[in-house]
Enzyme design. Structure first.
Site, mmCIF file in Angstrom:
data_model
loop_
_atom_site.group_PDB
_atom_site.id
_atom_site.type_symbol
_atom_site.label_atom_id
_atom_site.label_comp_id
_atom_site.label_asym_id
_atom_site.label_seq_id
_atom_site.Cartn_x
_atom_site.Cartn_y
_atom_site.Cartn_z
ATOM 1 N N LYS A 1 45.661 53.548 46.346
ATOM 2 C CA LYS A 1 44.845 52.386 46.704
ATOM 3 C C LYS A 1 44.360 52.492 48.147
ATOM 4 C CE LYS A 1 46.294 48.789 43.826
ATOM 5 N NZ LYS A 1 47.179 47.700 43.483
ATOM 6 N N LEU B 1 41.498 31.871 44.865
ATOM 7 C CA LEU B 1 40.320 32.626 44.401
ATOM 8 C C LEU B 1 40.422 32.949 42.914
ATOM 9 C CD1 LEU B 1 40.954 35.894 43.824
ATOM 10 C CD2 LEU B 1 41.094 35.958 46.283
ATOM 11 N N ARG B 2 39.250 33.119 42.305
ATOM 12 C CA ARG B 2 39.175 33.563 40.911
ATOM 13 C C ARG B 2 38.686 34.995 40.895
ATOM 14 N NH1 ARG B 2 34.390 29.811 39.658
ATOM 15 N NH2 ARG B 2 34.061 30.475 41.795
ATOM 16 N N ASN C 1 47.213 25.672 39.044
ATOM 17 C CA ASN C 1 47.117 26.583 37.903
ATOM 18 C C ASN C 1 47.655 25.942 36.625
ATOM 19 O OD1 ASN C 1 45.809 28.522 39.318
ATOM 20 N ND2 ASN C 1 47.453 30.035 39.309
ATOM 21 N N LEU D 1 36.670 23.781 29.907
ATOM 22 C CA LEU D 1 36.826 23.221 28.556
ATOM 23 C C LEU D 1 36.209 24.166 27.532
ATOM 24 C CD1 LEU D 1 36.197 19.360 28.797
ATOM 25 C CD2 LEU D 1 38.365 20.558 28.462
ATOM 26 N N GLY E 1 38.571 28.785 22.672
ATOM 27 C CA GLY E 1 38.460 30.156 22.167
ATOM 28 C C GLY E 1 39.817 30.815 22.153
ATOM 29 N N CYS F 1 47.735 35.611 36.307
ATOM 30 C CA CYS F 1 48.119 34.401 37.044
ATOM 31 C C CYS F 1 48.504 33.215 36.163
ATOM 32 C CB CYS F 1 47.010 34.034 38.013
ATOM 33 S SG CYS F 1 46.881 35.293 39.294
ATOM 34 N N LYS G 1 51.723 33.674 33.763
ATOM 35 C CA LYS G 1 53.010 33.868 34.455
ATOM 36 C C LYS G 1 53.306 32.710 35.398
ATOM 37 C CE LYS G 1 51.730 35.926 38.749
ATOM 38 N NZ LYS G 1 51.718 35.099 39.929
ATOM 39 N N ARG H 1 45.760 42.492 32.662
ATOM 40 C CA ARG H 1 47.090 41.877 32.597
ATOM 41 C C ARG H 1 47.053 40.699 31.612
ATOM 42 N NH1 ARG H 1 48.334 41.232 38.985
ATOM 43 N NH2 ARG H 1 46.121 40.762 38.990
HETATM 44 N N1 LIG Z 1 44.658 38.057 41.422
HETATM 45 C C1 LIG Z 1 44.257 36.853 41.782
HETATM 46 O O1 LIG Z 1 43.161 36.418 41.428
HETATM 47 C C2 LIG Z 1 45.131 35.960 42.618
HETATM 48 C C3 LIG Z 1 46.458 36.265 42.856
HETATM 49 N N2 LIG Z 1 47.264 35.387 43.511
HETATM 50 C C4 LIG Z 1 48.657 35.733 43.784
HETATM 51 O O2 LIG Z 1 48.637 36.769 44.768
HETATM 52 C C5 LIG Z 1 49.699 37.689 44.568
HETATM 53 C C6 LIG Z 1 49.132 39.090 44.422
HETATM 54 O O3 LIG Z 1 48.385 39.143 43.234
HETATM 55 P P1 LIG Z 1 47.436 40.379 42.893
HETATM 56 O O4 LIG Z 1 46.673 40.790 44.099
HETATM 57 O O5 LIG Z 1 46.695 40.001 41.677
HETATM 58 O O6 LIG Z 1 48.537 41.503 42.566
HETATM 59 P P2 LIG Z 1 48.340 43.089 42.568
HETATM 60 O O7 LIG Z 1 49.452 43.634 41.755
HETATM 61 O O8 LIG Z 1 46.925 43.433 42.231
HETATM 62 O O9 LIG Z 1 48.561 43.501 44.105
HETATM 63 C C7 LIG Z 1 49.794 43.505 44.761
HETATM 64 C C8 LIG Z 1 49.805 44.681 45.745
HETATM 65 O O10 LIG Z 1 50.978 44.630 46.561
HETATM 66 C C9 LIG Z 1 51.378 45.957 46.827
HETATM 67 N N3 LIG Z 1 52.769 45.972 47.311
HETATM 68 C C10 LIG Z 1 53.922 45.812 46.614
HETATM 69 N N4 LIG Z 1 54.985 45.897 47.433
HETATM 70 C C11 LIG Z 1 54.499 46.107 48.679
HETATM 71 C C12 LIG Z 1 55.108 46.268 49.962
HETATM 72 N N5 LIG Z 1 56.428 46.233 50.118
HETATM 73 N N6 LIG Z 1 54.299 46.470 51.028
HETATM 74 C C13 LIG Z 1 52.960 46.527 50.896
HETATM 75 N N7 LIG Z 1 52.327 46.373 49.695
HETATM 76 C C14 LIG Z 1 53.096 46.166 48.609
HETATM 77 C C15 LIG Z 1 51.174 46.667 45.490
HETATM 78 O O11 LIG Z 1 51.116 48.061 45.631
HETATM 79 C C16 LIG Z 1 49.822 46.052 45.062
HETATM 80 O O12 LIG Z 1 48.726 46.818 45.509
HETATM 81 C C17 LIG Z 1 50.460 37.158 43.340
HETATM 82 O O13 LIG Z 1 51.498 36.331 43.785
HETATM 83 C C18 LIG Z 1 49.410 36.338 42.612
HETATM 84 O O14 LIG Z 1 49.986 35.342 41.803
HETATM 85 C C19 LIG Z 1 46.794 34.202 44.016
HETATM 86 C C20 LIG Z 1 45.475 33.853 43.830
HETATM 87 C C21 LIG Z 1 44.542 34.704 43.132
HETATM 88 O O1 LIG Z 2 46.258 32.034 40.836
HETATM 89 C C1 LIG Z 2 45.383 32.807 40.528
HETATM 90 O O2 LIG Z 2 45.523 34.025 40.569
HETATM 91 C C2 LIG Z 2 44.051 32.313 40.076
HETATM 92 O O3 LIG Z 2 44.148 32.018 38.650
HETATM 93 C C3 LIG Z 2 42.939 31.573 38.071
HETATM 94 O O4 LIG Z 2 41.894 32.521 38.238
HETATM 95 P P1 LIG Z 2 41.705 33.801 37.264
HETATM 96 O O5 LIG Z 2 43.031 34.156 36.682
HETATM 97 O O6 LIG Z 2 40.952 34.800 38.068
HETATM 98 O O7 LIG Z 2 40.761 33.381 36.078
HETATM 99 P P2 LIG Z 2 40.203 32.016 35.457
HETATM 100 O O8 LIG Z 2 38.760 31.966 35.678
HETATM 101 O O9 LIG Z 2 41.016 30.862 35.859
HETATM 102 O O10 LIG Z 2 40.452 32.297 33.910
HETATM 103 C C4 LIG Z 2 41.781 32.419 33.419
HETATM 104 C C5 LIG Z 2 41.769 32.601 31.928
HETATM 105 O O11 LIG Z 2 41.389 31.386 31.293
HETATM 106 C C6 LIG Z 2 40.389 31.626 30.326
HETATM 107 N N1 LIG Z 2 39.519 30.423 30.225
HETATM 108 C C7 LIG Z 2 38.938 29.914 31.338
HETATM 109 C C8 LIG Z 2 38.150 28.788 31.251
HETATM 110 C C9 LIG Z 2 37.955 28.156 30.012
HETATM 111 O O12 LIG Z 2 37.256 27.124 29.878
HETATM 112 N N2 LIG Z 2 38.542 28.691 28.922
HETATM 113 C C10 LIG Z 2 39.338 29.808 28.995
HETATM 114 O O13 LIG Z 2 39.875 30.251 27.959
HETATM 115 C C11 LIG Z 2 39.673 32.864 30.810
HETATM 116 O O14 LIG Z 2 39.040 33.529 29.753
HETATM 117 C C12 LIG Z 2 40.814 33.665 31.400
HETATM 118 O O15 LIG Z 2 41.471 34.407 30.396
HETATM 119 C C13 LIG Z 2 42.486 30.281 38.790
HETATM 120 O O16 LIG Z 2 41.241 29.859 38.248
HETATM 121 C C14 LIG Z 2 42.331 30.544 40.296
HETATM 122 O O17 LIG Z 2 41.985 29.335 40.955
HETATM 123 C C15 LIG Z 2 43.659 31.062 40.828
HETATM 124 O O18 LIG Z 2 43.560 31.370 42.209
#
Ligand SMILES: NC(=O)C1=CN([C@@H]2O[C@H](COP(=O)(O)OP(=O)(O)OC[C@H]3O[C@@H](n4cnc5c(N)ncnc54)[C@H](O)[C@@H]3O)[C@@H](O)[C@H]2O)C=CC1
Ligand SMILES: O=C(O)[C@H]1O[C@H](OP(=O)(O)OP(=O)(O)OC[C@H]2O[C@@H](n3ccc(=O)[nH]c3=O)[C@H](O)[C@@H]2O)[C@H](O)[C@@H](O)[C@@H]1O
Length: 441
Positions: free
Chosen positions: A35, A148-149, A216, A258, A261, A268, A271, A338
């Site tokens: 990465k 963020l989404r 969430n 709403l 499907g 996110c 879990k 995921r």
């Molecule tokens: N994916 C999303 O849209 C959002 C995610 N979150 C939260 O943010 C967190 C991260 O989510 P993602 O970015 O989706 O996960 P991800 O799995 O894509 O990224 C996590 C990263 O952390 C790295 N990592 C693990 N251990 C480490 C260490 N000791 N030092 C440095 N890097 C390390 C991994 O290699 C990986 O690249 C989770 O708690 C998730 O719930 C919150 C809002 C939006």
């Molecule tokens: O905590 C997180 O990581 C993020 O989780 C979601 O964001 P995301 O997982 O990127 O995607 P969403 O747009 O929320 O969609 C989630 C799932 O719900 C489904 N969905 C969404 C909207 C809807 O009307 N119906 C529906 O089935 C989507 O297809 C998708 O599988 C939240 O929307 C973000 O605000 C949050 O930061």
């Protein structure tokens, strides 16, 4: 400001690039050398619209670099924790291993006055435990959840709909002096969005952590509510899309989230609601969240029901039937697979004896890594060749725009399952297709 971002996945890589865009000097740190190598070369390690362009722009300014070397964090004054918090295998609770190890690795590089800002989604109580470990170092912890989404991550980070700061507080619930100082640092980090009048909620640790999982949980509940209505629509011949339009006109309800499907997936919502239930159990208040169990069940039922629907249109059996699944990622405009409903259904159908071919504009590499036994095709037309039934599982724009006659030329049988209620049933039926959806006649 000088910023380090620990963990450069879907959240951290975007956060790092956006912080540099806001004018800060940023180092992104990740344990995954692949990465880091890609990001250092200016390439996004995953598909996120706008991220490659942003990386190119900010890398050219020299304000953004990436490394696997945690000691580089010592040059920064603000450290964002963005590592993963997945579900523990076979349990509901969140796995905090990555948070623990990242925090332990960062700690020796902190200096008095540094701010550690937690962004990962964690069970309430985590921030308090981490803060206790900073006592005596002069560094301070704040909890700054992220909303963020995927698919809109750059826009959501640069123009968030709100910012939340969880600060250390005294017995009266007021920020402590170090909390006030940390707030000033965060105000400087987010000076641009704050100047754009982004709403700011300043609160304590517990509230900040709960805001994230509450948001969430609400979104998941809204989706499962409409999917429960879809079950009623199916039993009565009503149309859930019209129902959603009609109730959505009530501004107190709103039409967003709403869409009935196949339900929610991703790294996110599923879990997070499970970890929230597990934490409520530990706190002795599991009854408060018992409704989330139903939210989860309604959601998982959608997947089973879709396999049943495939069986129904194939006259009672999918054994030996060729099924084309359009979509592998959990939502459009993302390569994230995921807990993807599309892949979970594809795998179930394959296990039950169907010959399944999956396609996706961006998610095939990740999908193949997770489900190597599935067959994959590059395009919808290739996947649908000789198909007995086509399932639209992820509503990518190119699948929504498919022409019934064109797709009809390659399939063995004109049967389409609209897993996201995005196709026009009349157009497909007029072209001789059997059209079926969840909650729509
Ligand atoms: N994916 C999303 O849209 C959002 C995610 N979150 C939260 O943010 C967190 C991260 O989510 P993602 O970015 O989706 O996960 P991800 O799995 O894509 O990224 C996590 C990263 O952390 C790295 N990592 C693990 N251990 C480490 C260490 N000791 N030092 C440095 N890097 C390390 C991994 O290699 C990986 O690249 C989770 O708690 C998730 O719930 C919150 C809002 C939006
Ligand atoms: O905590 C997180 O990581 C993020 O989780 C979601 O964001 P995301 O997982 O990127 O995607 P969403 O747009 O929320 O969609 C989630 C799932 O719900 C489904 N969905 C969404 C909207 C809807 O009307 N119906 C529906 O089935 C989507 O297809 C998708 O599988 C939240 O929307 C973000 O605000 C949050 O930061």
């Amino acid at each position: 400001m000088r910023i380090s971002v620990i963990g450069c996945g879907y959240l951290g890589a975007v956060h790092a690039a956006c912080m540099a865009k806001l004018g800060h000097d940023v180092v992104g740190i990740d344990v995954d050398p692949r990465k880091v190598e890609l990001l250092e070369a200016g390439e996004a390690p995953f598909y996120e619209p706008g991220l490659p362009e942003l990386l190119a722009e900010v890398r050219a300014t020299g304000r953004l670099r990436f490394t696997t070397d945690m000691s580089q964090a010592s040059a920064a004054d603000v450290h964002f924790l963005c590592v993963g918090t997945p579900q523990v295998h076979g349990e509901f609770r969140a796995d905090l291993t990555y948070v623990e190890s990242a925090f332990a690795e960062l700690s020796p590089h902190l200096k008095p006055g540094d701010v550690v800002a937690g962004k990962s989604t964690v069970p309430v109580g985590t921030a308090e435990a981490l803060a206790a470990r900073l006592e005596g170092t002069g560094a301070v912890l704040v909890w700054n959840p992220e909303f963020l989404r995927e698919g809109f991550a750059v826009k959501d980070t640069l123009h968030p709909d709100r910012l939340v700061y969880g600060l250390p507080t005294d017995d009266d619930g007021e920020p402590t002096p170090v909390g006030v100082a940390a707030r000033e640092v965060l105000d400087e980090v987010y000076a641009t969005p704050l100047a754009d009048r982004t709403p700011l909620v300043v609160t304590d640790y517990a509230t900040a952590q709960l805001v994230k999982v509450a948001a969430n949980s609400f979104l998941a509940t809204k989706i499962s509510f409409i999917n429960a209505m879809a079950e009623l629509c199916e039993a009565t011949g009503a149309d859930v899309t019209r129902l959603a339009d009609a109730i959505g006109y009530d501004a107190r309800i709103g039409r967003r989230f709403l869409n009935a499907g196949l339900g929610f997936g991703g790294g996110c919502l599923p879990k997070d609601i499970r970890a929230f239930m597990a934490r409520a159990g530990e706190l002795g208040v599991s009854d408060a969240l018992s409704f989330l169990r139903e939210v989860d069940s309604i959601n998982m039922r959608r997947r089973v029901r879709m396999v049943d629907l495939a069986r129904e249109v194939c006259h009672g059996s999918i054994v030996g039937r060729r099924v084309a699944v359009l979509g592998a990622s959990f939502k459009p405009d993302s390569d994230d697979v995921r807990d993807s409903p599309a892949l979970s259904i594809a795998a179930q159908m394959q296990l039950q004896g169907a010959h399944v071919t999956v396609t996706d504009p961006q998610g095939i590499v990740n999908a193949r890594a997770k489900w190597p036994d599935l067959r994959f095709a590059e395009t919808a037309l290739e996947a649908a060749e000789d198909a007995d039934v086509v399932l639209l599982a992820t509503e990518w724009a190119e699948y929504r725009a498919l022409e019934p006659d064109k797709l009809g030329e390659v399939v063995a049988h004109r049967r389409i399952l609209d897993g996201r209620n995005v196709l026009d049933p009349r157009a497909w039926r007029a072209a001789g297709w059997t059209y079926r959806a969840l909650g729509r006649p």
